[in-house]
Structure formats: structure tokens, C-alpha cells
Design an enzyme around this catalytic site. Structure first.
Site, PDB file in Angstrom:
ATOM      1  N   ASP A  65       4.691   2.150  -2.657  1.00 48.59           N
ATOM      2  CA  ASP A  65       3.494   2.982  -2.472  1.00 48.59           C
ATOM      3  C   ASP A  65       2.880   3.411  -3.805  1.00 48.59           C
ATOM      4  OD1 ASP A  65       1.596   4.264  -0.927  1.00 48.59           O
ATOM      5  OD2 ASP A  65       3.029   5.388   0.269  1.00 48.59           O
ATOM      6  N   ASP A 102      -5.333   4.093   4.196  1.00 42.96           N
ATOM      7  CA  ASP A 102      -4.534   4.041   5.425  1.00 42.96           C
ATOM      8  C   ASP A 102      -5.400   3.875   6.673  1.00 42.96           C
ATOM      9  OD1 ASP A 102      -2.564   4.627   3.636  1.00 42.96           O
ATOM     10  OD2 ASP A 102      -1.788   6.360   4.726  1.00 42.96           O
TER      11      ASP A 102
END
Ligand code: GLA
Length: 380
Positions: A126, A183
């Protein structure tokens, strides 16, 4: 060789957020097998953020949160492997993960070795809490180097959100898939906008490194932390068709222990999965098929000479007879009157629909799609 085809599997984040534990993951593993998902290619079971303890151990190694995984991560990995699945974990390029657990910055090599020793097959990496003064792509190059030399094949899934020109460095930095957007949320607009934002990048996908449009939201129905709106079944079908034609990794994120029949039907459509998994790894190219409305066509060239065609109604209105959606084969390379046409098969409804010589036309409800697989044939 890993990631020759777009990776497929399951990820915990959208459904469970940080609420994960060893019994639940074992049940997910069991469900991946008993539901037939593994047989269709969904092979990676990936734990996202919050799997690790809040601190590293005295030797500077990450370890699994003992509250959630009292038997330890290695026994869980053994269990997942015993089912014929592959196992994935999550870390972050920054000092901390997005959920404020330890990240891998300045621990890239020790973490890669630890993951390899445990038997990890997949790492999602991430993009939060990064240090100042180091360019982003270097943080991903570090972990790519560490993984490529850790003694085990570990698929590298970069989650860099399309930032800092991800499209331009992810593939040649050694990643196997790379997030090209922020996202996904569980609603129509988020899903559609992610797909449309990647139409311009159709040349970047190829075997060993795929443009990741984010996890599949099919089956979430607005019940999770990534969106209370949810989608209709028709919208989830359109979503799966887009991800298939655009050659994205297919990572399920609903609770597969209790999928309803529609969710299962969408996720297990072998004809669409075959289009997504075609060995040449080409992304379908998209173009607007109406001057007046947001109707799009997507065509994907397949390795045996077939073409997959998608027609998409991105408007909020059902289409009428007079403005039906139409793909002209001219636009994908078929000369007019050449004596060739396409023998078409509807791969959502699983039926042959016959020879189309110059075009294919459909009427679609708002947000709906049609997908065909066409075989070029000579008819005169
Ligand atoms: C970021 C990622 C998500 C998920 C969370 C976990 O938002 O993009 O996919 O991994 O972090 O904290």
C-alpha cells in the site's frame, strides 16, 4: 512464472475491514474450494490491513496479531495451502500502513525474507505514511527487488492508487499488478468512473504485470464499510463484464461464505473469465459508439483470433429502439462487404446468436451491458 494471466482470488478488505481472524479465514478458504471458485482460477486468498501485531518483535520482524491469529500465521498458511490455494499478505511502502500498523519502509528486505520463510505467495503493498524526500516509485522498486530475491515466488501487487504516474513506472519496476485508481466504493458511479478512467491506458496491460482496477464489489449490496449505497445486480454484472474485458485482476471481496445465487452466477461466469484470462493479456479498447449518449463499445482481441465485444449503456436511461446501441465491425478492422462476418455468442446468457455481417445491435436498460464472443467466418 507468476501473473502470466491477470491474478484472481479473494481479499478481506472490503467485506471485513480489520475484523479478521483465523477461523473466519479458514472458512473462507473452505468456501473458495466448495463453491468452485478455486477451480475457475480464483486461487489467492489475501489478508489485507490489520493482520499484523501493532509492533514488530525484538528482532525487528513483523508477526501476526496474536489476538486474531492465536495459532500463528504459519499454521494458517499451511491450512490455506492444504486446500490447494495460495496465500497473500498486505504491507505498506510507508512507515505505517493505512490502518497504522507497521509498514515496510526500511524493512523491505527483512520483510520479504520473513514472508518467504512463512510461505507467502502474494504481497499487496500500500501507499500510506511514506517518508518525505524519496520518490514513490523508488519505494516500490525497493520491495520489488527484495521480493524478486527472497528465494520464493511472491506476486507483487502494488497499491499505489495511480499516483505519481504509476502507469509509467509500475510495469518496468517489477510489479505484477498495480492499482491505477483510488479505492473503489460500492456504488455505480465509483465503479463506472474507475473503468472509464482507464480507457486511455489500454496499451499498458500485458502478461506478468496487470492494471488493477481494484477489487470486485459484486455481492456487497451496500452492507460494508466501503459504501452504503450498493449496486443492483444488473450493475454488478456490468462491473464484472468491464473488469473482464479490461483484463483487470479479479479479486473478489464479498463474503463468499454466504453468496446469493446471483452473485455466484456473476462471479463464476466461465465464458467471461476465459475472456479476462486470455493468455495474450491484451486489454480491450473502448470507444464511444454514439455521438449523443454515453454508450461505449469495448473490443478485446483474443489469442485464437476471436474477438470479445462489450456494449455498455452508461446513461441513467433505458435505451429505446430508435437509439439502440450498435457496434460497427468497421470500427474494429472489418472492411465493408468483404464477405467475412462474426459468428456471435452471448457470453452473459450463454447462447449462440448467429452470424452478424456488419454490426451487432442491442437495446439495453440503464447501466446494463451485453457481451459477445465473435468468431470470424467467411460467408460468401
Ligand atoms: C488503502 C488501500 C485499500 C486497503 C486499505 C487498507 O486504502 O487502497 O485497498 O488496502 O488501504 O488500510
Amino acid at each position: 512464472m507468476i501473473a502470466q494471466r491477470p491474478p484472481m482470488g479473494f481479499n478481506t478488505w472490503n467485506c471485513f475491514c480489520g475484523d479478521i481472524n483465523e477461523n473466519q479465514i479458514k472458512e473462507i478458504a473452505d468456501a473458495m474450494v466448495s463453491s468452485g471458485l478455486l477451480d475457475l482460477g480464483y486461487e489467492y486468498l489475501v489478508l489485507d490491513d490489520h493482520w499484523m501485531a501493532p509492533e514488530r518483535d525484538s528482532e525487528g520482524r513483523m508477526y501476526a496479531d496474536p489476538q486474531k491469529f492465536p495459532s500463528g500465521i504459519e499454521s494458517l498458511i499451511d491450512y490455506v495451502h492444504s486446500k490447494g490455494l495460495k496465500f497473500g499478505l498486505y504491507s505498506c511502502a510507508g512507515m505505517l500502513t493505512c490502518g497504522s500498523r507497521p509498514g515496510s519502509f526500511q524493512h523491505e528486505f527483512i520483510d520479504a525474507q520473513t514472508f518467504a520463510k512463512w510461505g507467502v505467495d502474494f504481497l499487496k503493498y500500500d501507499n500510506c505514511q511514506k517518508p518525505n524526500g524519496i520518490e514513490d516509485h523508488l519505494l516500490y522498486r525497493r520491495m520489488a527487488m527484495a521480493l524478486r530475491n527472497c528465494g520464493r515466488e511472491i506476486l507483487f501487487s502494488a497499491c499505489s492508487w495511480g499516483e505519481y504516474g504509476t502507469h509509467d513506472w509500475a510495469r518496468n519496476s517489477g510489479t505484477n499488478m498495480w492499482r491505477s485508481t483510488g479505492d473503489i466504493q460500492d456504488n455505480w458511479v465509483s465503479m463506472r468512473d474507475i473503468a472509464m478512467s482507464q480507457f486511455a491506458y489500454s496499451t499498458h496491460n500485458a502478461p506478468f504485470s496487470y492494471n488493477d482496477l481494484d477489487m470486485l464489489i459484486v455481492g456487497l449490496y451496500g452492507k460494508t464499510h466501503i459504501g452504503l449505497q450498493g449496486c443492483t445486480d444488473e450493475e454488478y454484472q456490468t462491473h464484472f463484464a468491464l473488469w473482464s474485458l479490461m483484463t483487470s485482476p479479479l479479486m473478489i471481496s464479498c463474503d463468499i461464505r454466504n453468496m446469493n445465487e446471483v452473485t455466484k452466477t456473476i462471479l463464476t461466469n466461465k465464458e467471461l473469465i476465459d475472456i479476462n484470462q486470455d493468455i495474450e493479456g491484451r486489454q480491450g479498447y473502448a470507444w464511444k459508439i454514439s455521438k449523443d449518449a454515453e454508450y461505449y463499445g469495448i473490443a478485446k482481441a483474443l489469442s485464437n483470433g476471436d474477438y470479445a465485444f462489450g456494449l455498455f449503456n452508461f446513461t441513467d436511461n433505458d435505451c429505446t429502439i430508435t437509439n439502440s446501441l450498435n457496434i460497427k465491425f468497421w470500427d474494429i478492422g472489418l472492411p465493408l462487404g468483404c464477405g467475412y462476418g462474426f459468428e456471435m455468442r452471448d457470453v452473459i446468457n450463454h447462447k449462440d446468436v448467429g452470424l452478424m455481417k456488419e454490426f451487432v445491435t442491442v437495446n439495453l436498460k440503464a447501466h446494463a451491458c451485453a457481451v459477445f464472443r465473435g468468431k470470424l467466418v467467411k460467408y460468401e
